[in-house]
Write a protein that holds these residues in place. Structure first.
Motif, PDB file in Angstrom:
ATOM      1  N   TYR A   1     -16.533 -46.070 -65.231  1.00  0.00           N
ATOM      2  CA  TYR A   1     -16.390 -47.390 -64.639  1.00  0.00           C
ATOM      3  C   TYR A   1     -15.143 -47.427 -63.760  1.00  0.00           C
ATOM      4  N   LEU A   2     -15.283 -47.934 -62.532  1.00  0.00           N
ATOM      5  CA  LEU A   2     -14.173 -48.109 -61.590  1.00  0.00           C
ATOM      6  C   LEU A   2     -13.855 -49.594 -61.453  1.00  0.00           C
ATOM      7  N   ARG A   3     -12.581 -49.937 -61.633  1.00  0.00           N
ATOM      8  CA  ARG A   3     -12.128 -51.322 -61.536  1.00  0.00           C
ATOM      9  C   ARG A   3     -11.041 -51.404 -60.476  1.00  0.00           C
ATOM     10  N   CYS A   4     -11.236 -52.245 -59.460  1.00  0.00           N
ATOM     11  CA  CYS A   4     -10.277 -52.388 -58.364  1.00  0.00           C
ATOM     12  C   CYS A   4      -9.775 -53.825 -58.274  1.00  0.00           C
ATOM     13  N   VAL A   5      -8.476 -53.953 -57.979  1.00  0.00           N
ATOM     14  CA  VAL A   5      -7.819 -55.253 -57.927  1.00  0.00           C
ATOM     15  C   VAL A   5      -7.245 -55.490 -56.534  1.00  0.00           C
ATOM     16  N   VAL A   6      -7.533 -56.661 -55.981  1.00  0.00           N
ATOM     17  CA  VAL A   6      -6.994 -57.089 -54.690  1.00  0.00           C
ATOM     18  C   VAL A   6      -6.193 -58.372 -54.910  1.00  0.00           C
ATOM     19  N   GLY A   7      -4.999 -58.439 -54.328  1.00  0.00           N
ATOM     20  CA  GLY A   7      -4.166 -59.628 -54.455  1.00  0.00           C
ATOM     21  C   GLY A   7      -3.125 -59.537 -55.541  1.00  0.00           C
ATOM     22  N   TYR A   8      -3.007 -58.377 -56.182  1.00  0.00           N
ATOM     23  CA  TYR A   8      -2.061 -58.222 -57.295  1.00  0.00           C
ATOM     24  C   TYR A   8      -0.615 -58.369 -56.828  1.00  0.00           C
ATOM     25  N   GLU A   9      -0.301 -57.802 -55.663  1.00  0.00           N
ATOM     26  CA  GLU A   9       1.082 -57.823 -55.180  1.00  0.00           C
ATOM     27  C   GLU A   9       1.564 -59.240 -54.912  1.00  0.00           C
ATOM     28  N   SER A  10       0.688 -60.096 -54.424  1.00  0.00           N
ATOM     29  CA  SER A  10       1.076 -61.476 -54.105  1.00  0.00           C
ATOM     30  C   SER A  10       0.856 -62.428 -55.275  1.00  0.00           C
ATOM     31  N   SER A  11       0.102 -61.984 -56.288  1.00  0.00           N
ATOM     32  CA  SER A  11      -0.218 -62.798 -57.472  1.00  0.00           C
ATOM     33  C   SER A  11      -1.004 -64.056 -57.109  1.00  0.00           C
ATOM     34  N   LYS A  12      -1.626 -64.056 -55.937  1.00  0.00           N
ATOM     35  CA  LYS A  12      -2.433 -65.187 -55.510  1.00  0.00           C
ATOM     36  C   LYS A  12      -3.828 -64.695 -55.136  1.00  0.00           C
ATOM     37  N   ASN A  13      -4.827 -65.486 -55.516  1.00  0.00           N
ATOM     38  CA  ASN A  13      -6.211 -65.161 -55.197  1.00  0.00           C
ATOM     39  C   ASN A  13      -6.570 -63.735 -55.617  1.00  0.00           C
ATOM     40  N   VAL A  14      -6.213 -63.387 -56.854  1.00  0.00           N
ATOM     41  CA  VAL A  14      -6.511 -62.053 -57.359  1.00  0.00           C
ATOM     42  C   VAL A  14      -8.016 -61.891 -57.538  1.00  0.00           C
ATOM     43  N   GLN A  15      -8.550 -60.827 -56.986  1.00  0.00           N
ATOM     44  CA  GLN A  15      -9.969 -60.521 -57.087  1.00  0.00           C
ATOM     45  C   GLN A  15     -10.147 -59.167 -57.755  1.00  0.00           C
ATOM     46  N   VAL A  16     -11.056 -59.110 -58.697  1.00  0.00           N
ATOM     47  CA  VAL A  16     -11.344 -57.876 -59.419  1.00  0.00           C
ATOM     48  C   VAL A  16     -12.788 -57.474 -59.151  1.00  0.00           C
ATOM     49  N   THR A  17     -12.986 -56.238 -58.731  1.00  0.00           N
ATOM     50  CA  THR A  17     -14.312 -55.717 -58.427  1.00  0.00           C
ATOM     51  C   THR A  17     -14.557 -54.472 -59.262  1.00  0.00           C
ATOM     52  N   GLY A  18     -15.754 -54.370 -59.842  1.00  0.00           N
ATOM     53  CA  GLY A  18     -16.079 -53.213 -60.669  1.00  0.00           C
ATOM     54  C   GLY A  18     -17.348 -52.516 -60.216  1.00  0.00           C
ATOM     55  N   TYR A  19     -17.347 -51.186 -60.367  1.00  0.00           N
ATOM     56  CA  TYR A  19     -18.519 -50.384 -60.053  1.00  0.00           C
ATOM     57  C   TYR A  19     -18.732 -49.347 -61.142  1.00  0.00           C
ATOM     58  N   LEU A  20     -19.985 -49.063 -61.436  1.00  0.00           N
ATOM     59  CA  LEU A  20     -20.329 -47.986 -62.349  1.00  0.00           C
ATOM     60  C   LEU A  20     -20.718 -46.762 -61.519  1.00  0.00           C
ATOM     61  N   TYR A  21     -19.958 -45.686 -61.677  1.00  0.00           N
ATOM     62  CA  TYR A  21     -20.232 -44.433 -60.981  1.00  0.00           C
ATOM     63  C   TYR A  21     -21.011 -43.500 -61.897  1.00  0.00           C
ATOM     64  N   ALA A  22     -21.937 -42.739 -61.324  1.00  0.00           N
ATOM     65  CA  ALA A  22     -22.729 -41.796 -62.105  1.00  0.00           C
ATOM     66  C   ALA A  22     -23.003 -40.540 -61.283  1.00  0.00           C
ATOM     67  N   THR A  23     -23.186 -39.442 -61.966  1.00  0.00           N
ATOM     68  CA  THR A  23     -23.570 -38.184 -61.344  1.00  0.00           C
ATOM     69  C   THR A  23     -24.752 -37.602 -62.110  1.00  0.00           C
ATOM     70  N   ASP A  24     -25.657 -36.949 -61.395  1.00  0.00           N
ATOM     71  CA  ASP A  24     -26.771 -36.253 -62.042  1.00  0.00           C
ATOM     72  C   ASP A  24     -26.814 -34.779 -61.660  1.00  0.00           C
ATOM     73  N   ASN A  25     -25.679 -34.293 -61.071  1.00  0.00           N
ATOM     74  CA  ASN A  25     -25.607 -32.877 -60.680  1.00  0.00           C
ATOM     75  C   ASN A  25     -24.266 -32.260 -61.086  1.00  0.00           C
ATOM     76  N   SER A  26     -23.823 -32.597 -62.294  1.00  0.00           N
ATOM     77  CA  SER A  26     -22.599 -32.025 -62.881  1.00  0.00           C
ATOM     78  C   SER A  26     -21.352 -32.321 -62.062  1.00  0.00           C
ATOM     79  N   GLY A  27     -21.306 -33.505 -61.443  1.00  0.00           N
ATOM     80  CA  GLY A  27     -20.101 -33.932 -60.757  1.00  0.00           C
ATOM     81  C   GLY A  27     -19.986 -33.539 -59.307  1.00  0.00           C
ATOM     82  N   LYS A  28     -20.996 -32.885 -58.749  1.00  0.00           N
ATOM     83  CA  LYS A  28     -20.922 -32.519 -57.335  1.00  0.00           C
ATOM     84  C   LYS A  28     -20.948 -33.759 -56.451  1.00  0.00           C
ATOM     85  N   ASN A  29     -21.715 -34.749 -56.867  1.00  0.00           N
ATOM     86  CA  ASN A  29     -21.786 -36.011 -56.143  1.00  0.00           C
ATOM     87  C   ASN A  29     -21.746 -37.163 -57.143  1.00  0.00           C
ATOM     88  N   TRP A  30     -21.152 -38.293 -56.714  1.00  0.00           N
ATOM     89  CA  TRP A  30     -21.061 -39.481 -57.567  1.00  0.00           C
ATOM     90  C   TRP A  30     -21.584 -40.692 -56.801  1.00  0.00           C
TER      91      TRP A  30
END
Length: 204
Positions: free
Chosen positions: A175-204
């Motif tokens: 799971y990847l979690r990214c935060v925007v607005g942390y430095e200013s502490s205003k309008n903080v937005q959090v976005t998450g993505y689930l990454y997966a691979t089916d070829n032993s990590g060659k591609n995600w």
């Protein structure tokens, strides 16, 4: 986690399903010490009953953006641990975020995943460390942004990775979690993505 860990720690291991526990031989760890105190992240991956990998990332209090990373291998069920070579950090082994997860799909092929990241030129950068020779040499790869959000990493103040799980020899996810607005502490937005691979990590 490990607070105030000694520079020569020991690992507890069992050979009878947990009925009794043995203490490993002490082994050297590269810790980032200030005032004899460090916070640590520990990741353990056992390939089989004998062979396993231990990743320790230590953070000194006065250097909150620096982690020292120490990688160790056992071939006797945890009785002894030997320091692994680091092709990618022969001199320092320091990263901005801990190396949070380690997985080997067999005795040769494995991945180390950076627990988070931010780029020196702004935005975020998540790194994978990949080996195909049992951990003697490691290749560094940067994680690609999501296809539907190509500016996510560069637009984020920081991103963190969580829960790298191996589902089969070819399939894994985290799971990847990214935060925007942390430095200013205003309008903080959090976005998450689930990454997966089916070829032993060659591609995600």
């Amino acid at each position: 986690s490990c607070n105030g860990i000694q520079s020569e720690p020991r690992i507890l291991y069992t050979t009878n399903g947990g009925q009794s526990w043995n203490t490993s031989q002490p082994f050297e760890v590269d810790l980032n010490y200030v005032d004899d105190y460090a916070e640590c992240d520990v990741a353990l991956n056992m390939i089989d009953a004998d062979t396993g990998w231990l990743q320790i990332s230590s953070q000194a209090v006065r250097f909150a953006d620096q982690y020292n990373n120490s990688l160790h291998r056992t071939t006797n069920g945890g009785a002894t641990w030997n320091k692994a070579t680091h092709h990618w950090c022969e001199h320092s082994c320091r990263t901005h975020f801990p190396l949070s997860d380690i997985i080997f799909v067999n005795d040769q092929d494995g991945w180390l995943l950076e627990g988070g990241g931010h780029s020196d030129i702004g935005g975020s950068s998540i790194k994978f460390y990949i080996t195909s020779d049992g951990g003697f040499e490691w290749v560094i790869r940067e994680l690609d942004p999501p296809l539907d959000n190509p500016q996510l990493l560069m637009a984020s103040d920081y991103c963190t990775t969580h829960d790298l799980n191996l589902l089969s020899e070819q399939v894994a996810r985290f799971y990847l979690r990214c935060v925007v607005g942390y430095e200013s502490s205003k309008n903080v937005q959090v976005t998450g993505y689930l990454y997966a691979t089916d070829n032993s990590g060659k591609n995600w």
